[in-house]
Design a protein around this motif. Structure first.
Motif, PDB file in Angstrom:
ATOM      1  N   ASP A   1       5.670   4.780  52.886  1.00  0.00           N
ATOM      2  CA  ASP A   1       5.909   5.803  51.863  1.00  0.00           C
ATOM      3  C   ASP A   1       4.616   6.040  51.107  1.00  0.00           C
ATOM      4  O   ASP A   1       3.772   5.158  50.988  1.00  0.00           O
ATOM      5  CB  ASP A   1       7.069   5.438  50.948  1.00  0.00           C
ATOM      6  N   PHE A   2       4.471   7.270  50.619  1.00  0.00           N
ATOM      7  CA  PHE A   2       3.228   7.737  50.008  1.00  0.00           C
ATOM      8  C   PHE A   2       3.543   9.009  49.250  1.00  0.00           C
ATOM      9  O   PHE A   2       4.536   9.688  49.525  1.00  0.00           O
ATOM     10  CB  PHE A   2       2.171   8.011  51.087  1.00  0.00           C
ATOM     11  N   ALA A   3       2.702   9.342  48.280  1.00  0.00           N
ATOM     12  CA  ALA A   3       2.978  10.518  47.453  1.00  0.00           C
ATOM     13  C   ALA A   3       1.809  11.487  47.368  1.00  0.00           C
ATOM     14  O   ALA A   3       2.017  12.690  47.209  1.00  0.00           O
ATOM     15  CB  ALA A   3       3.363  10.081  46.037  1.00  0.00           C
ATOM     16  N   MET A   4       0.583  10.996  47.465  1.00  0.00           N
ATOM     17  CA  MET A   4      -0.575  11.814  47.149  1.00  0.00           C
ATOM     18  C   MET A   4      -0.680  13.069  48.002  1.00  0.00           C
ATOM     19  O   MET A   4      -0.937  14.166  47.503  1.00  0.00           O
ATOM     20  CB  MET A   4      -1.851  10.976  47.291  1.00  0.00           C
ATOM     21  N   ARG A   5      -0.465  12.922  49.315  1.00  0.00           N
ATOM     22  CA  ARG A   5      -0.536  14.066  50.214  1.00  0.00           C
ATOM     23  C   ARG A   5       0.211  13.745  51.494  1.00  0.00           C
ATOM     24  O   ARG A   5       0.533  12.580  51.774  1.00  0.00           O
ATOM     25  CB  ARG A   5      -1.985  14.427  50.530  1.00  0.00           C
ATOM     26  N   GLN A   6       0.491  14.772  52.267  1.00  0.00           N
ATOM     27  CA  GLN A   6       1.140  14.579  53.556  1.00  0.00           C
ATOM     28  C   GLN A   6       0.162  13.932  54.529  1.00  0.00           C
ATOM     29  O   GLN A   6      -1.019  14.280  54.552  1.00  0.00           O
ATOM     30  CB  GLN A   6       1.620  15.927  54.114  1.00  0.00           C
ATOM     31  N   LEU A   7       0.653  12.993  55.308  1.00  0.00           N
ATOM     32  CA  LEU A   7      -0.167  12.335  56.322  1.00  0.00           C
ATOM     33  C   LEU A   7       0.217  12.860  57.700  1.00  0.00           C
ATOM     34  O   LEU A   7       1.400  13.020  58.007  1.00  0.00           O
ATOM     35  CB  LEU A   7       0.040  10.822  56.268  1.00  0.00           C
ATOM     36  N   ALA A   8      -0.776  13.105  58.521  1.00  0.00           N
ATOM     37  CA  ALA A   8      -0.531  13.656  59.854  1.00  0.00           C
ATOM     38  C   ALA A   8       0.292  12.689  60.694  1.00  0.00           C
ATOM     39  O   ALA A   8       0.082  11.465  60.665  1.00  0.00           O
ATOM     40  CB  ALA A   8      -1.857  13.954  60.546  1.00  0.00           C
TER      41      ALA A   8
ATOM     42  N   MET B   1       7.512   1.909  44.236  1.00  0.00           N
ATOM     43  CA  MET B   1       7.225   3.080  45.025  1.00  0.00           C
ATOM     44  C   MET B   1       5.930   3.738  44.590  1.00  0.00           C
ATOM     45  O   MET B   1       5.521   3.615  43.467  1.00  0.00           O
ATOM     46  CB  MET B   1       8.330   4.100  44.825  1.00  0.00           C
ATOM     47  N   GLN B   2       5.296   4.442  45.532  1.00  0.00           N
ATOM     48  CA  GLN B   2       4.212   5.337  45.167  1.00  0.00           C
ATOM     49  C   GLN B   2       4.878   6.564  44.553  1.00  0.00           C
ATOM     50  O   GLN B   2       5.920   6.995  44.979  1.00  0.00           O
ATOM     51  CB  GLN B   2       3.429   5.701  46.406  1.00  0.00           C
ATOM     52  N   ASP B   3       4.147   6.572  44.168  1.00  0.00           N
ATOM     53  CA  ASP B   3       4.913   7.736  43.806  1.00  0.00           C
ATOM     54  C   ASP B   3       5.166   8.919  44.735  1.00  0.00           C
ATOM     55  O   ASP B   3       4.174   9.292  45.288  1.00  0.00           O
ATOM     56  CB  ASP B   3       4.257   8.329  42.647  1.00  0.00           C
TER      57      ASP B   3
END
Length: 267
Positions: A53-60, A1-3
């Motif tokens: 899935d992603f952790a760094m920031r919200q994606l539009a 996972m990304q974190d």
């Protein structure tokens, strides 16, 4: 996972009501447009619907849709000490924006990680499972997560069977004591998914023969657990980044069952 919810019956679900059946059919229809036939069972392939899935920031939401994905697996956990991930935890406004765009949401919990500023969650034992489940459920419901939707708890490491039996299994039993087996899922390699299934600590999807197992390709030796509902086919790393969505490399998971734990099927 990304974190605190009450426990639920860990046995297979009872027949669903007509209203739930209609809701399920609507959600299946939405996924069908991304490659899932209502009467069929997708396999782990690029043709399957995909969640990121992603952790760094919200994606539009519009960027996710434009990239051809059908939704997200988003965190119901906070950032570890010394880090600040913009997508942890998912928030109500963000969840609403995704839903309004016709995207589905699945919940995942991961706070610690191997070598991180907090230890891997599964090492925290029964009491840690109780604490983590309470945190996960609070963040899940605050963001609008369904009352019967599962949360996938992460075993983000290549553990052996002894570690599963003596450490991770106790953590999952602590989780079960808070949210019930039916609302508990696992993220991990094929062995961890198989052990969780065999030991009865994760719940069952409404899709026949499927359980709340989100399997990563890591530590899976090219095999896919036949009961998994999600398969993380792309694991983004610094040396081998995943596809870019909204300027951010992401992990990509194939949807293997019409009911993969998405909120809109589990109000």
């Amino acid at each position: 996972m990304q974190d605190s919810p009450g426990t639920t019956d860990p046995r297979p679900s009872h027949p669903i009501s007509r209203r739930d059946a209609l809701r399920y059919a609507a959600a299946v229809s939405a996924l069908a447009g991304f490659g899932v036939a209502a009467a069929g069972t997708p396999t782990a392939s690029a043709a399957a619907p995909t969640l990121i899935d992603f952790a760094m920031r919200q994606l539009a939401a519009q960027d996710i849709r434009a990239a051809g994905h059908s939704g997200v697996i988003n965190y119901v956990s906070t950032s570890r000490p010394g880090s600040s991930f913009g997508a942890k935890p998912i928030t109500l406004p963000y969840a609403q924006s995704l839903t309004a765009a016709g995207l589905v949401i699945v919940s995942n919990y991961q706070y610690g990680k191997p070598g991180g500023t907090a230890p891997s969650d599964f090492t925290r034992g029964y009491a840690g499972g109780v604490s983590d489940a309470r945190t996960a459920w609070q963040l899940h419901t605050a963001a609008g997560g369904g009352q019967s939707a599962p949360i996938f708890f992460s075993v983000d490491d290549d553990i052996d069977h002894n570690t599963w039996n003596t450490v991770a299994l106790q953590w999952f039993r602590g989780i079960n004591s808070v949210i019930g087996v039916q609302r508990t899922g696992i993220y991990g390699g094929i062995n961890a998914c198989q052990w969780a299934t065999a030991d009865g600590v994760i719940g069952r999807s409404r899709s026949p023969g499927r359980v709340w197992a989100w399997q990563t390709r890591s530590w899976s030796r090219g095999q896919v657990h036949p009961a998994a509902v999600l398969y993380q086919r792309v694991v983004s790393t610094e040396s081998n980044p995943g596809p870019v969505v909204g300027g951010l490399p992401v992990d990509v998971s194939d949807v293997l069952a019409q009911d993969c734990g998405q909120w809109n099927l589990h109000p």
